[in-house]
Motif scaffolding. Structure first.
Motif, PDB file in Angstrom:
ATOM      1  N   VAL A  54       0.797  -1.230   0.000  1.00 49.08           N
ATOM      2  CA  VAL A  54       0.000   0.000   0.000  1.00 49.08           C
ATOM      3  C   VAL A  54       0.831   1.282   0.000  1.00 49.08           C
ATOM      4  O   VAL A  54       0.303   2.360  -0.244  1.00 49.08           O
ATOM      5  CB  VAL A  54      -1.006   0.009   1.171  1.00 49.08           C
ATOM      6  N   GLY A  77      -2.189  -5.996   0.774  1.00 45.70           N
ATOM      7  CA  GLY A  77      -3.061  -4.995   1.392  1.00 45.70           C
ATOM      8  C   GLY A  77      -4.465  -5.195   0.864  1.00 45.70           C
ATOM      9  O   GLY A  77      -4.636  -5.625  -0.285  1.00 45.70           O
ATOM     10  N   VAL A  78      -5.443  -4.887   1.711  1.00 48.96           N
ATOM     11  CA  VAL A  78      -6.816  -4.973   1.206  1.00 48.96           C
ATOM     12  C   VAL A  78      -7.137  -3.755   0.356  1.00 48.96           C
ATOM     13  O   VAL A  78      -7.819  -3.838  -0.659  1.00 48.96           O
ATOM     14  CB  VAL A  78      -7.832  -5.172   2.364  1.00 48.96           C
ATOM     15  N   GLY A  79      -6.594  -2.592   0.766  1.00 48.93           N
ATOM     16  CA  GLY A  79      -6.789  -1.368  -0.009  1.00 48.93           C
ATOM     17  C   GLY A  79      -5.880  -1.402  -1.218  1.00 48.93           C
ATOM     18  O   GLY A  79      -4.768  -1.922  -1.143  1.00 48.93           O
ATOM     19  N   LEU A 102      -7.375  -9.528   7.244  1.00 47.59           N
ATOM     20  CA  LEU A 102      -7.008  -8.470   8.193  1.00 47.59           C
ATOM     21  C   LEU A 102      -8.221  -7.838   8.873  1.00 47.59           C
ATOM     22  O   LEU A 102      -8.090  -6.850   9.610  1.00 47.59           O
ATOM     23  CB  LEU A 102      -6.148  -7.396   7.506  1.00 47.59           C
ATOM     24  N   ARG A 242      -8.516   5.403   5.230  1.00 51.30           N
ATOM     25  CA  ARG A 242      -7.433   6.054   4.501  1.00 51.30           C
ATOM     26  C   ARG A 242      -7.402   7.526   4.928  1.00 51.30           C
ATOM     27  O   ARG A 242      -8.454   8.149   5.137  1.00 51.30           O
ATOM     28  CB  ARG A 242      -7.663   5.970   2.982  1.00 51.30           C
ATOM     29  N   HIS A 289      -0.294   3.669  11.311  1.00 52.01           N
ATOM     30  CA  HIS A 289      -0.902   2.724  10.348  1.00 52.01           C
ATOM     31  C   HIS A 289      -0.675   1.269  10.800  1.00 52.01           C
ATOM     32  O   HIS A 289      -0.046   0.475  10.095  1.00 52.01           O
ATOM     33  CB  HIS A 289      -0.343   2.956   8.942  1.00 52.01           C
ATOM     34  N   SER A 292      -3.321  -3.640  10.429  1.00 47.62           N
ATOM     35  CA  SER A 292      -3.140  -5.079  10.172  1.00 47.62           C
ATOM     36  C   SER A 292      -1.855  -5.622  10.801  1.00 47.62           C
ATOM     37  O   SER A 292      -1.461  -6.752  10.512  1.00 47.62           O
ATOM     38  CB  SER A 292      -3.108  -5.321   8.661  1.00 47.62           C
ATOM     39  N   MET A 301      -1.601 -12.189   5.169  1.00 47.05           N
ATOM     40  CA  MET A 301      -1.665 -11.319   3.979  1.00 47.05           C
ATOM     41  C   MET A 301      -0.671 -11.814   2.925  1.00 47.05           C
ATOM     42  O   MET A 301      -0.992 -11.892   1.732  1.00 47.05           O
ATOM     43  CB  MET A 301      -1.368  -9.860   4.368  1.00 47.05           C
TER      44      MET A 301
HETATM   45  C1  DGY Z   1      -4.547  -2.313   3.890  1.00 44.62           C
HETATM   46  O1  DGY Z   1      -4.385  -3.533   3.807  1.00 44.62           O
HETATM   47  O2  DGY Z   1      -5.150  -1.692   3.037  1.00 44.62           O
HETATM   48  C2  DGY Z   1      -4.011  -1.621   5.096  1.00 44.62           C
HETATM   49  O3  DGY Z   1      -4.029  -0.263   4.978  1.00 44.62           O
HETATM   50  C3  DGY Z   1      -2.637  -2.115   5.483  1.00 44.62           C
HETATM   51  O4  DGY Z   1      -2.844  -3.385   5.972  1.00 44.62           O
END
Ligand code: DGY
Length: 323
Positions: A54, A77-79, A102, A242, A289, A292, A301
């Protein structure tokens, strides 16, 4: 047959790097220094898979490089607002993310920030660290009770729902949410959750507002001066989504001028650069941040990226494809 070449842009958990090393012709980033735009372009020219995270800004300019070898970007990252998804699509690239794994840990951090902000935990710790605590007083650092209060969630995806469960079942909180789509009735029933028609309705009613929407152009400064002004003066804003979802200049004014009581932030506009005005405020809790950041989650992840690229390199459709 030769192994596919993959380039990892940052240092990953040792267990996952060991797996990558055994399965692929891998280039790791042992000193963990972020790659420059030119290095990222070079990586697209030489690797079959680019494993980003990310903090890598994967712009159209980078993605449009001529002569790419890369076919898949596995984002840790999920985002994935760090990647220009339209450009990736136009270039015929596959992009995957790491959902599910996460959810709980990120919801835990949101809950942690909520509790810390409500109970003035950062202020209390600073008092001790600065050796200024002279003992218990009936009127010292009086915060707000959490149990039974109203939590408003903006966005009602996996992480928001996990936080709502902890807040409702653990702290007896009432749950309000604002989301573009209607969740399953079983989820609403379990949480006795109430859907707000507008963000404004949620902001005026909630004692705690927690943000759970994706970043990017569609949500930039969703929480702005106008919206901060309609929150309750006793309310707290929690952001684990975010940084750019909140107008930080407006939030700093809100905290200084008492439009709201406190904020708990795990993400920042332009991070890792943080608006210095946040640093001098007592009523904000700041985390780097960490959503996770647990051993279990970061390994999961990495394993999720492994699963996705392995599917791709064996001719299957990766499970967590976003493009
Ligand atoms: C995500 O995964 O998007 C977080 O911001 C970092 O784990």
């Amino acid at each position: 047959m030769s192994k596919p070449k993959v380039i990892v842009t940052r240092k990953w958990p040792a267990e996952v790097e060991a797996q990558l090393t055994s399965l692929y012709d891998v280039q790791l980033n042992e000193n963990d220094i972020p790659m420059t735009a030119n290095e990222l372009k070079q990586a697209l020219l030489t690797a079959d898979g680019l494993l980003t995270t990310v903090t890598d800004s994967i712009t159209a300019d980078i993605l449009n490089i001529e002569g790419k070898r890369t076919k898949i970007i596995g984002n840790f990252g999920v985002g994935y607002n760090n990647i220009d998804i339209n450009a990736a699509k136009n270039q015929g690239l596959i992009v995957t993310n790491t959902p599910h794994v996460l959810t709980d840990c990120t919801a835990d951090i949101a809950m942690l920030l909520l509790l810390m902000s409500a109970r003035r935990a950062s202020e209390g710790e600073r008092l001790i660290l600065q050796q200024q605590w002279t003992g218990w007083k009936p009127t010292q650092l009086i915060g707000q009770k959490v149990t039974g209060k109203t939590l408003g969630l903006i966005g009602f995806g996996r992480i928001a729902q996990a936080m709502a469960k902890k807040a409702h079942h653990g702290f007896g909180m009432k749950i309000l949410f604002y989301a573009p789509s209607q969740p399953a009735q079983t989820i609403i029933d379990d949480l006795q959750a109430v859907r707000c028609e507008t963000i404004e309705e949620l902001l005026t009613e909630a004692n705690f507002v927690s943000l759970h929407c994706p970043g990017g152009d569609g949500t930039r400064h969703l929480i702005n001066e106008e919206r901060l002004k309609i929150m309750r003066p006793s309310a707290h804003l929690i952001n684990t989504a975010r940084g750019d979802v909140v107008d930080s200049t407006a939030l700093i004014r809100a905290l200084k001028e008492g439009w709201i009581t406190g904020a708990g932030l795990d993400v920042f506009e332009g991070e890792p650069n943080i608006n210095p005005d946040f640093l001098s405020l007592d009523n904000v809790t700041l985390l780097p941040h960490l959503g996770s950041a647990t051993e279990e989650t970061r390994t999961a992840m990495g394993n999720c990226v492994l699963k996705n690229i392995s599917a791709f390199f064996t001719g299957q459709n990766p499970e967590d494809r976003v493009v």
